[in-house]
Design an enzyme around this catalytic site. Structure first.
Site, PDB file in Angstrom:
ATOM      1  N   TYR A 106      15.710   1.204  44.925  1.00 22.36           N
ATOM      2  CA  TYR A 106      15.060   1.344  46.232  1.00 22.36           C
ATOM      3  C   TYR A 106      14.221   2.621  46.316  1.00 22.36           C
ATOM      4  O   TYR A 106      13.299   2.702  47.116  1.00 22.36           O
ATOM      5  CB  TYR A 106      16.092   1.358  47.368  1.00 22.36           C
ATOM      6  CG  TYR A 106      16.770   0.029  47.612  1.00 22.36           C
ATOM      7  CD1 TYR A 106      16.292  -1.140  47.018  1.00 22.36           C
ATOM      8  CD2 TYR A 106      17.878  -0.069  48.435  1.00 22.36           C
ATOM      9  CE1 TYR A 106      16.917  -2.353  47.238  1.00 22.36           C
ATOM     10  CE2 TYR A 106      18.504  -1.278  48.660  1.00 22.36           C
ATOM     11  CZ  TYR A 106      18.017  -2.420  48.059  1.00 22.36           C
ATOM     12  OH  TYR A 106      18.638  -3.622  48.285  1.00 22.36           O
ATOM     13  N   LYS A 115      25.959  -4.130  36.089  1.00 22.76           N
ATOM     14  CA  LYS A 115      25.377  -5.212  35.289  1.00 22.76           C
ATOM     15  C   LYS A 115      25.167  -4.621  33.897  1.00 22.76           C
ATOM     16  O   LYS A 115      24.064  -4.600  33.358  1.00 22.76           O
ATOM     17  CB  LYS A 115      24.065  -5.666  35.956  1.00 22.76           C
ATOM     18  CG  LYS A 115      23.453  -6.901  35.370  1.00 22.76           C
ATOM     19  CD  LYS A 115      24.169  -8.189  35.725  1.00 22.76           C
ATOM     20  CE  LYS A 115      23.542  -9.346  34.997  1.00 22.76           C
ATOM     21  NZ  LYS A 115      24.319 -10.581  35.022  1.00 22.76           N
ATOM     22  N   ASP A 169      27.244 -10.399  39.197  1.00 23.36           N
ATOM     23  CA  ASP A 169      27.227 -11.847  39.460  1.00 23.36           C
ATOM     24  C   ASP A 169      28.653 -12.378  39.599  1.00 23.36           C
ATOM     25  O   ASP A 169      28.949 -13.205  40.479  1.00 23.36           O
ATOM     26  CB  ASP A 169      26.444 -12.605  38.375  1.00 23.36           C
ATOM     27  CG  ASP A 169      26.698 -12.081  36.974  1.00 23.36           C
ATOM     28  OD1 ASP A 169      27.291 -10.986  36.826  1.00 23.36           O
ATOM     29  OD2 ASP A 169      26.326 -12.758  35.997  1.00 23.36           O
ATOM     30  N   ASP A 174      24.129  -3.266  48.690  1.00 24.49           N
ATOM     31  CA  ASP A 174      23.416  -3.800  49.851  1.00 24.49           C
ATOM     32  C   ASP A 174      23.730  -5.292  49.997  1.00 24.49           C
ATOM     33  O   ASP A 174      24.098  -5.786  51.068  1.00 24.49           O
ATOM     34  CB  ASP A 174      21.908  -3.575  49.628  1.00 24.49           C
ATOM     35  CG  ASP A 174      21.077  -3.917  50.843  1.00 24.49           C
ATOM     36  OD1 ASP A 174      21.658  -4.211  51.901  1.00 24.49           O
ATOM     37  OD2 ASP A 174      19.838  -3.888  50.734  1.00 24.49           O
ATOM     38  N   ASP A 206      26.837  -7.236  52.656  1.00 22.12           N
ATOM     39  CA  ASP A 206      26.512  -8.242  53.672  1.00 22.12           C
ATOM     40  C   ASP A 206      27.305  -9.528  53.442  1.00 22.12           C
ATOM     41  O   ASP A 206      27.765 -10.161  54.397  1.00 22.12           O
ATOM     42  CB  ASP A 206      25.008  -8.554  53.675  1.00 22.12           C
ATOM     43  CG  ASP A 206      24.260  -7.648  54.632  1.00 22.12           C
ATOM     44  OD1 ASP A 206      24.824  -6.606  55.023  1.00 22.12           O
ATOM     45  OD2 ASP A 206      23.113  -7.975  54.996  1.00 22.12           O
TER      46      ASP A 206
END
Ligand code: NAD
Length: 355
Positions: free
Chosen positions: A135, A190, A222, A246, A250
């Site tokens: 980001y 990852k 994943d 992030d 959620d």
């Protein structure tokens, strides 16, 4: 203990009133000072994060934040929009660690879209790094693709970056949080594909040596997404970077099905924090006295636990909320037939009475 109280817009002031009443009911010596933030900051001072508000937030030991935003400010230039206040506070207070619990009280298991047996009693916490990763990584931008099958075509690109000290800093928050809970930490990365994640994993393993009591495991992102919907109760504290956190936080929030119940914390290096509900300012129900104040009250409990080390008082608030839910009181967002529907103030009254 000085607390900056920033209610903000929409339902912010309504739910903040109830959180403040609950804090006062504990009988501790809190000094609370109120200030404008968000749309009301712009309306009264010309900026969503007025200087006086920022100064108060900097001086205080913790910030209790409501919510900001209103559609009537949507036409303002980006820098003056209410939501900029949150980014400004995060940056100025150097808040780099975001803690988001996802708790599903058994009484509310029906609110989740998942089967009750999968989610009832869920209690996990995601520790997300907030200031680095793809980001914010430079370089980023658009250019003519320098190579590959589409050489010369316009491409967008971003850079995923984490330095070792940045990873170490958030890992400490993860382990310390695990020490306050079930002493179990799952680091999500990852590492099978990304260099950044390989460094992440090595660093987390190194930091783990300082916390021999914490059981550490690792999960690819994943797989973490799968486990969140398959067996979320197996997770306790989840440590991850900015973009993975992030998305996963959620998803975890939605396991509970009730946004009006979710608190969050953003911490700096010394444990000072900003505490806020995960939801927004809900302009559709503002002023009606029907908003659920529990996320705001739970944010106050998190503040006691993480910034003031007042675990006993935090436990008292959380137990009071459990009691109120067990007695069948519900605001509209978590209402089910057979329960008693109450408004914001009545819910606050009930928590104070249970305390
Ligand atoms: P929202 O979270 O405000 O509302 C989504 C839905 O959930 C609405 O139907 C609302 O009524 C309901 N809801 C939210 N909190 C509730 C509560 N405590 N009790 C009962 N119902 C509740 O999200 P939105 O509608 O997308 O955004 C509204 C405004 O809030 C926008 O201006 C947005 O930018 C802002 N926002 C602010 C924050 C923040 O302050 N941290 C976060 C998200 C959105």
């Amino acid at each position: 203990m000085k607390i900056a109280i920033l209610p903000g817009d929409g339902i912010g002031p309504e739910i903040m009133n109830e959180a403040v009443r609950v804090l006062n009911a504990l009988g501790e010596n809190f000094e609370m000072e109120w200030a404008d933030v968000g749309g009301v900051g712009y309306a009264n001072h010309g900026h969503p994060l007025p200087e006086s508000t920022l100064k108060l937030a900097q001086e205080a030991d913790a910030v209790l934040f409501g919510a900001v935003g209103d559609f009537k400010y949507d036409t303002l230039e980006r820098a003056l929009r209410p939501e900029q206040a949150i980014l400004g506070l995060r940056k100025n207070l150097k808040l780099f660690a975001n803690l988001r619990p996802a708790i599903l009280y058994p009484e509310l298991a029906g609110a989740s879209t998942l089967k009750p047996e999968i989610v009832s009693g869920l209690n996990l916490l995601i520790v997300r790094e907030l200031t680095g990763d793809i980001y914010f990584g430079q370089p980023r931008g658009r250019r003519a693709a320098p190579d590959g099958a589409f050489k010369g075509a316009v491409e967008g690109f971003d850079t995923m970056r984490y330095s070792e000290p940045e990873i170490r800093r958030i890992a400490h928050v993860g382990f310390q949080t695990a020490m306050k809970r079930g002493k179990k930490l799952t680091s999500v990365d990852k590492a099978n594909v990304l260099e950044t994640s390989q460094l992440w994993r090595e660093t987390v393993i190194d930091v783990a040596k300082e916390y021999p009591e914490v059981k550490l495991d690792h999960m690819y992102v994943d797989n973490a997404a799968m486990q969140l919907v398959r067996a979320p109760k197996d997770l306790d504290v989840v440590l991850t970077g900015n973009i993975f956190g992030d998305i996963l936080s959620d998803a975890a929030a939605m396991l509970t099905g009730s946004i009006g119940m979710l608190a969050s914390a953003s911490l700096d290096e010394s444990g000072k924090g900003l505490y806020e509900p995960s939801h927004g300012s809900a302009p559709d129900i503002a002023g009606k006295g029907i908003a659920n104040p529990l996320a705001q009250i739970l944010s106050a409990a998190m503040m006691l636990r993480y910034s003031f080390n007042m675990n006993e008082q935090a436990d008292r608030i959380e137990s009071a909320i459990k009691k109120v839910l067990a007695s069948g009181l519900r605001t509209g967002d978590i209402y089910e037939p057979g329960c008693q529907r109450v408004g914001t103030k009545e819910m606050g009254d009930a928590v104070v009475a249970a305390l």
